[in-house]
Design an enzyme around this catalytic site. Structure first.
Site, PDB file in Angstrom:
ATOM      1  N   GLU A   1      -5.175   7.496   2.254  1.00 20.01           N
ATOM      2  CA  GLU A   1      -4.732   6.113   2.084  1.00 20.01           C
ATOM      3  C   GLU A   1      -5.879   5.154   2.402  1.00 20.01           C
ATOM      4  OE1 GLU A   1      -1.100   5.710   4.552  1.00 20.01           O
ATOM      5  OE2 GLU A   1      -1.284   7.895   4.649  1.00 20.01           O
ATOM      6  N   HIS A  23       4.276   0.565   8.031  1.00 17.31           N
ATOM      7  CA  HIS A  23       4.284   0.294   6.580  1.00 17.31           C
ATOM      8  C   HIS A  23       5.171  -0.883   6.192  1.00 17.31           C
ATOM      9  CE1 HIS A  23       1.751   3.651   6.067  1.00 17.31           C
ATOM     10  NE2 HIS A  23       2.653   4.611   5.975  1.00 17.31           N
ATOM     11  N   HIS A  77       0.482   5.190  -1.295  1.00 16.97           N
ATOM     12  CA  HIS A  77       0.764   6.292  -0.373  1.00 16.97           C
ATOM     13  C   HIS A  77       1.023   7.582  -1.155  1.00 16.97           C
ATOM     14  CE1 HIS A  77       2.179   8.361   3.180  1.00 16.97           C
ATOM     15  NE2 HIS A  77       2.009   7.277   3.920  1.00 16.97           N
TER      16      HIS A  77
END
Length: 382
Positions: free
Chosen positions: A342, A137, A207
């Protein structure tokens, strides 16, 4: 920047200090101070809705969805997204350790990049590793810990952020926009745009963790889930996709092409479920005009349909929630309390030429849209 950023055809009003309210029909956007980071940076919270029961709260800390409230079949609204009422909840030591990315915009690259490195035009770029040898991420800190600039739209908020060249190892200065707007009764659009001054890789997502049963519900196993995907990416123990082609879902617990009870899918016998201790996999979406995924809670009647321009969807069933993070009521966030859907490009695409490219070059604009459509299913559970 070539041509500037897209406007998405929404009237824009720049936020100034103090309270700002913009009314459009029955919609309005409110903002207020929400506290300060340890660095002293001020953080704000925005609230808006559709005038028919859907309410959204978002913050400039991580361009984050803080809360979504949606009515059930009897018209009672409740939280359907994991989050905290206070900024302090996101800054607690337990959250810092667990880092579950609750509701935030993640980037520069959503999901994992193997070996925390990639090569562009013959030049290798080492990245900051924050999950073993890999980057997750966008590194630490990623976009989730930035305070984004804000502009109030007619029915939502535009967040913008500049990621300098070298941020977490990524080449190029990247300019990013994330719009969170109500576009119809019960429907939220998440729109992203990005431009760069040097070739770089980009994949952005929100998220959020959903439990349609409402605040206080501790399991998503009775939810019904469908994902429009014929294939899924098998992973190794580090959640990096394995070499070779995707796995056909037919005949496996990953076959969610028709609605399946989440608990039933999790109980399936498959080595990939054992590798991840549940679902933590990217589904290869089939595309088309229908929803990429749908989620339903039979007890409340609440439904969520997700539409996206992205090629993949990461299903994560909250396998890592261990009770160390507590919610506003003092209850622990527990394993499989909520799930994340996601929308994104595939993990490790920068190192996988067989995957859809995530390479963004100067003069190009990344554009992405995901829509969350909330509603209720008819009838009552038997």
């Amino acid at each position: 920047m070539a041509g500037g950023f897209p406007c998405f055809r929404a009237p824009v009003y720049r936020f100034e200090e103090g309270r700002l309210v913009r009314v459009m029909g029955t919609m309005m956007v409110e903002s207020r101070d929400w506290g300060h980071l340890p660095t002293g940076e001020a953080v704000r919270l925005f609230r808006f809705g559709d005038g028919h029961g859907l309410e959204v709260e978002a913050s400039d800390y991580g361009a984050r969805l803080v809360a979504i409230r949606s009515p059930d079949r009897d018209g009672r609204s409740d939280h359907v997204l994991l989050g905290f009422d206070t900024l302090a909840g996101y800054l607690s030591p337990a959250m810092e350790r667990a880092r579950p990315y609750l509701g935030c915009t993640v980037g520069r690259y959503a999901n994992r990049i193997a070996g925390a490195a990639f090569t562009i035009d013959g030049t290798r770029y080492p990245l900051v590793a924050n999950e073993g040898a890999n980057q997750l991420h966008g590194g630490a800190p990623g976009f989730d810990r930035a305070v984004w600039r804000t502009e109030v739209l007619a029915a939502g908020v535009r967040f913008s952020h500049v990621s300098p060249a070298g941020d977490q190892g990524f080449p190029g200065t990247l300019r990013v926009i994330a719009d969170i707007v109500v576009v119809a009764p019960g429907e939220i659009a998440l729109r992203y745009a990005a431009e760069t001054d040097a070739p770089t890789h980009v994949s952005l997502t929100s998220h959020g963790y959903f439990n349609l049963a409402g605040r206080g519900a501790r399991s998503i196993e009775d939810h019904r889930l469908a994902i429009a995907a014929d294939h899924v990416l098998p992973i190794d123990k580090s959640a990096i996709p394995l070499p070779g082609p995707p796995l056909a879902v037919a005949g496996t617990p990953f076959d969610l092409r028709r609605e399946v009870r989440v608990g039933e899918a999790l109980a399936g016998d498959h080595p990939q479920l054992r590798v991840a201790d549940g679902f933590d996999h990217n589904f290869v979406l089939t595309g088309g005009d229908g929803p990429a995924a749908s989620l339903r809670d039979p007890a409340s009647g609440r439904m969520l349909e997700i539409f996206t321009s992205e090629p993949g969807m990461q299903l994560y069933t909250g396998n890592g929630f261990d009770g160390s993070v507590v919610d506003d009521a003092g209850g622990p966030l527990v394993r499989r309390q909520a799930l994340a859907l996601e929308t994104q490009h595939f993990p490790d695409s920068p190192n996988r030429p067989d995957y859809p490219t995530t390479l963004l070059r100067p003069g190009e604009t990344l554009r992405s849209e995901t829509r969350l459509r909330f509603g209720v299913s008819p009838g009552r559970p038997s």
